[in-house]
Design a protein around this motif. Structure first.
Motif, PDB file in Angstrom:
ATOM      1  N   ARG A 105       1.590  -1.617  -0.317  1.00 29.93           N
ATOM      2  CA  ARG A 105       0.025  -0.075   0.082  1.00 29.93           C
ATOM      3  C   ARG A 105       1.082   0.654   0.319  1.00 29.93           C
ATOM      4  NH1 ARG A 105      -5.154  -0.149   0.630  1.00 29.93           N
ATOM      5  NH2 ARG A 105      -5.005  -2.049   1.660  1.00 29.93           N
ATOM      6  N   SER A 134       0.524   2.571  -8.543  1.00 32.45           N
ATOM      7  CA  SER A 134      -0.202   2.497  -7.546  1.00 32.45           C
ATOM      8  C   SER A 134      -0.286   1.638  -6.477  1.00 32.45           C
ATOM      9  CB  SER A 134      -2.253   2.651  -8.216  1.00 32.45           C
ATOM     10  OG  SER A 134      -2.040   3.443  -8.902  1.00 32.45           O
ATOM     11  N   SER A 135      -1.307   1.214  -5.251  1.00 33.00           N
ATOM     12  CA  SER A 135      -1.136   0.046  -4.796  1.00 33.00           C
ATOM     13  C   SER A 135      -0.940  -1.030  -5.023  1.00 33.00           C
ATOM     14  CB  SER A 135      -1.533   0.069  -2.807  1.00 33.00           C
ATOM     15  OG  SER A 135      -1.751   0.990  -2.610  1.00 33.00           O
ATOM     16  N   SER A 136       0.232  -2.727  -4.764  1.00 27.64           N
ATOM     17  CA  SER A 136      -0.643  -3.554  -5.183  1.00 27.64           C
ATOM     18  C   SER A 136       0.176  -4.965  -4.341  1.00 27.64           C
ATOM     19  CB  SER A 136       0.526  -3.506  -6.508  1.00 27.64           C
ATOM     20  OG  SER A 136       2.131  -3.319  -6.859  1.00 27.64           O
ATOM     21  N   ILE A 140      -1.266  -6.350  -2.068  1.00 25.85           N
ATOM     22  CA  ILE A 140      -1.662  -6.189  -0.649  1.00 25.85           C
ATOM     23  C   ILE A 140      -1.993  -7.607   0.021  1.00 25.85           C
ATOM     24  CG2 ILE A 140      -3.376  -5.245   1.185  1.00 25.85           C
ATOM     25  CD1 ILE A 140      -3.663  -2.709  -1.852  1.00 25.85           C
ATOM     26  N   SER A 143       2.571  -8.305   2.772  1.00 20.08           N
ATOM     27  CA  SER A 143       3.056  -7.205   1.541  1.00 20.08           C
ATOM     28  C   SER A 143       3.914  -6.069   2.299  1.00 20.08           C
ATOM     29  CB  SER A 143       1.609  -6.216   2.476  1.00 20.08           C
ATOM     30  OG  SER A 143       1.687  -5.546   3.194  1.00 20.08           O
ATOM     31  N   GLU A 191      -0.560  -3.288 -10.483  1.00 13.98           N
ATOM     32  CA  GLU A 191      -1.609  -3.536  -9.650  1.00 13.98           C
ATOM     33  C   GLU A 191      -2.774  -3.629  -9.870  1.00 13.98           C
ATOM     34  OE1 GLU A 191       1.279   0.515 -10.240  1.00 13.98           O
ATOM     35  OE2 GLU A 191       0.476  -1.580 -10.951  1.00 13.98           O
TER      36      GLU A 191
END
Length: 485
Positions: free
Chosen positions: A44, A55-57, A59, A70, A151
């Protein structure tokens, strides 16, 4: 018509400007070399993320094993988290701060943040399940058959670990080295975190020593041929013990060093082979503390330097016509940056102790090593036959078609729909168009032995960046910032 005097004055100003820029902008390169790590982040992403096309990936990484894995970094242009190169990356970033942090200026905080993004993950990997060290997330074979963003990846996020019945002394000792080195980075700024890092390092190193074996043998195709431990695990035991000795001064680790009998000669330093790096760390005690027990390591470090220097009678190192160190065809710049770090750092120890040494009839001074190191850095930053910077986003000309999924595919903000495993190959992998996202600071694999570079996304051996290429360059750049402004 302008007078002769005014023309001469303008020429003089131009001459001063050119002379004032006789070397690359090391400060800009340093900032970008550290910013690159934001582009490799998994997990995150925080609100202060500067590389905003990411972007967040990942997670839910670790959920298949009911643990939280993560965070951390993707190693290169793929979406796998390999613990072995990630730990080496962390060790090298930490060593850079320990040796050159005072020269980093405003980038010191960013370097610490890059280290902590890795150590937070490595701590989880080392403590999530008693008796296990998690060393990878993501099926590499499935991942390497797909071309999709982190992502929205849909390949299996398989979790891999080593344990007493499936040992991995190499990856465990490298993880211990990373945690020990980082513990010193945070010793003053976050002593509580530093203690956690060091305590965990000792436990992981104990695991590496007690349950000996190569992780390649335990995990097979999960790590090979991607990050096989080709050099075995003795070099990592030497490396881990060297870092723990530096972090603790505990004589136990010196006893371990002596028991290993790790006297293999080498002319390389990389995520796989740590012998030369360990010897440079240990030679510090011979040079700065004058401890005779460490003299053998000093001699080994100097033999390594003699194998690198182009004018040395015992040199085993090739150079391109443009002056770049050339070790291997695949991702050669990883060896250039790692060896350049050792040249810079050994020169620092020599300077502090006012020492020189000889390679046959060649007298080696600190300046000899630094001159070679500077030439390698300058080459990477554009002083080469192609006048191309091999750091993305640095200088007027740099690689634009790098082998990197996130960089080569439109970001989530411009294309929120998932591409799927095969959906992007034709439009974004095989195209000759430039990547839509600039992975600022990324250093690619580099040119061939004739100084040629095709900037071809499909040629991963030359166009793919990796965390361990950058991590080793941070220290030399910081040194040069402090020396040349």
């Amino acid at each position: 018509m302008a007078s002769f005097n005014s023309i001469f004055f303008l020429f003089f100003l131009f001459f001063l400007a050119v002379c004032g820029q006789a070397h690359p902008n090391y400060g800009d390169a340093l900032a970008k070399s550290i910013l690159f790590f934001q582009g490799q982040r998994s997990g995150r992403l925080p609100p202060n993320q500067k590389m905003t096309w990411r972007s967040s990936s990942g997670i839910s990484d670790g959920s298949t094993a009911h643990v939280d894995l993560s965070g951390g970094y993707y190693d290169a242009g793929d979406n796998v988290k390999f613990g072995f190169p990630m730990a080496f990356t962390t060790t090298m970033l930490s060593w850079s701060v320990l040796e050159y942090g005072k020269r980093m200026g405003p980038e010191l905080g960013n370097a610490r943040a890059a280290i902590r993004w890795a150590t937070d993950y490595l701590l989880k990997a080392a403590t999530a399940t008693p008796g296990k060290l998690y060393v990878g997330v993501g099926d590499p074979n499935a991942d390497h058959h797909c071309w999709e963003r982190a992502e929205d990846m849909d390949t299996p996020r398989t979790v891999y670990s080593v344990s007493p019945d499936k040992p991995g002394s190499d990856v465990a000792a490298e993880t211990a080295a990373a945690l020990a080195a980082a513990s010193m980075v945070f010793q003053k700024v976050d002593p509580t975190y530093s203690k956690v890092l060091l305590t965990t390092s000792k436990k992981v190193m104990d695991f590496a020593i007690r349950y000996r074996g190569a992780y390649s043998d335990s995990l097979g195709s999960a790590v090979c041929p991607f990050y096989c431990s080709y050099s075995g695990y003795k070099d990592e035991l030497l490396w881990g013990a060297s870092w723990l000795l530096r972090a603790t001064n505990d004589p136990y680790y010196f006893g371990l060093l002596k028991s290993l009998g790790a006297d293999d000669s080498t002319d390389i330093f990389s995520w796989d082979n740590k012998f030369a790096g360990a010897r440079v760390i240990l030679s510090r005690r011979a040079l700065l503390i004058k401890d005779p027990a460490f003299e053998p390591f000093r001699l080994q470090a100097e033999n390594f330097m003699c194998s690198i220097l182009p004018n040395s009678p015992s040199s085993t190192t090739q150079y391109t016509p443009g002056g770049l160190m050339y070790k291997m065809g695949q991702s050669n710049l990883q060896y250039v940056t790692s060896i350049t770090f050792l040249l810079s750092t050994y020169a620092k120890y020599m300077q502090s102790s006012r020492q020189t040494f000889r390679c046959g009839s060649l007298l080696v001074t600190p300046n000899v090593l630094r001159t070679l190191a500077k030439k390698q850095v300058d080459y990477i930053l554009g002083e080469n036959p192609l006048q191309m910077s091999y750091m993305v986003g640095y200088g007027p000309r740099f690689p634009t078609r790098i082998h990197h999924r996130g960089s080569s595919l439109p970001s989530m903000s411009s294309h929120p729909e998932a591409f799927g495993c095969d959906g992007a190959f034709q439009s974004f992998f095989y195209t000759s168009k430039a990547n839509p996202n600039i992975l600022t600071g990324a250093v690619v694999g580099g040119p061939d032995q004739n100084d040629k570079y095709s900037d071809d996304r499909t040629d991963y051996s030359h166009s793919e960046p990796a965390t361990y290429i950058n991590a080793a360059l941070v220290g030399p750049l910081a040194y040069l910032v402090g020396s040349y402004g």
